[in-house]
Motif scaffolding. Structure first.
Motif: not given
Ligand code: HEM
Length: 107
Positions: A15, A18-19, A29, A42, A49-50, A53, A63, A72, A82-86
């Motif tokens: 993670c 990006c986080h 990111v 969000a 956010y997208s 989200l 959450w 996850l 979602t724009k989370m590319s994972f």
């Molecule tokens: C959003 C967890 C991997 C990019 C989120 C959120 C969580 C999360 C809980 C929602 C946050 C919120 O509501 O405030 C995780 C975990 C990861 C992971 C635990 C690994 C297992 C990644 C990776 C990327 C990424 C690898 C980039 C390539 C993002 C982005 C958002 C996001 C851009 C915003 C999504 C949106 O607005 O649609 N992530 N993430 N995450 N994450 Fe991750």
């Protein structure tokens, strides 16, 4: 449990591209993940956010262990648009450990 948190810290390496978590965490990111468990979707300030989200936030999603586990497993299935590319974490044990790690960074 310490061993689980340690395992979760290793899983969190996936993670970190990006986080961030911890005292000096900043939005990258993806948003900061401190206090994510029990937090409304969000709401991290300064993060753009997208629509998808923001929609979750509008729906009042908080959450939890359960919905974070589902998210996850396959982010783009749980939140269409979602724009989370994972791709997701296939192994349940990895998700359980990771969630325990995130809890250790929650109040
Ligand atoms: C959003 C967890 C991997 C990019 C989120 C959120 C969580 C999360 C809980 C929602 C946050 C919120 O509501 O405030 C995780 C975990 C990861 C992971 C635990 C690994 C297992 C990644 C990776 C990327 C990424 C690898 C980039 C390539 C993002 C982005 C958002 C996001 C851009 C915003 C999504 C949106 O607005 O649609 N992530 N993430 N995450 N994450 Fe991750």
């Amino acid at each position: 449990d310490e061993a689980l948190i340690k395992k979760g810290a290793k899983v969190f390496k996936k993670c970190r591209a990006c986080h961030q978590v911890g005292e000096k965490a900043k939005n990258k990111v993806g948003p900061i993940l401190n206090d994510i468990i029990g937090q409304q979707a969000a709401v991290v300030s300064g993060f753009k956010y997208s629509k998808a989200l923001k929609q979750l936030n509008g729906d009042g999603l908080v959450w939890s262990d359960e919905n974070l586990d589902a998210f996850l497993t396959k982010p783009k299935k749980f939140v269409k648009g979602t724009k989370m590319s994972f791709a997701g974490l296939k192994k349940e044990k990895d998700r359980v450990a990771l969630i325990e790690f995130l809890k250790s960074h929650s109040q």
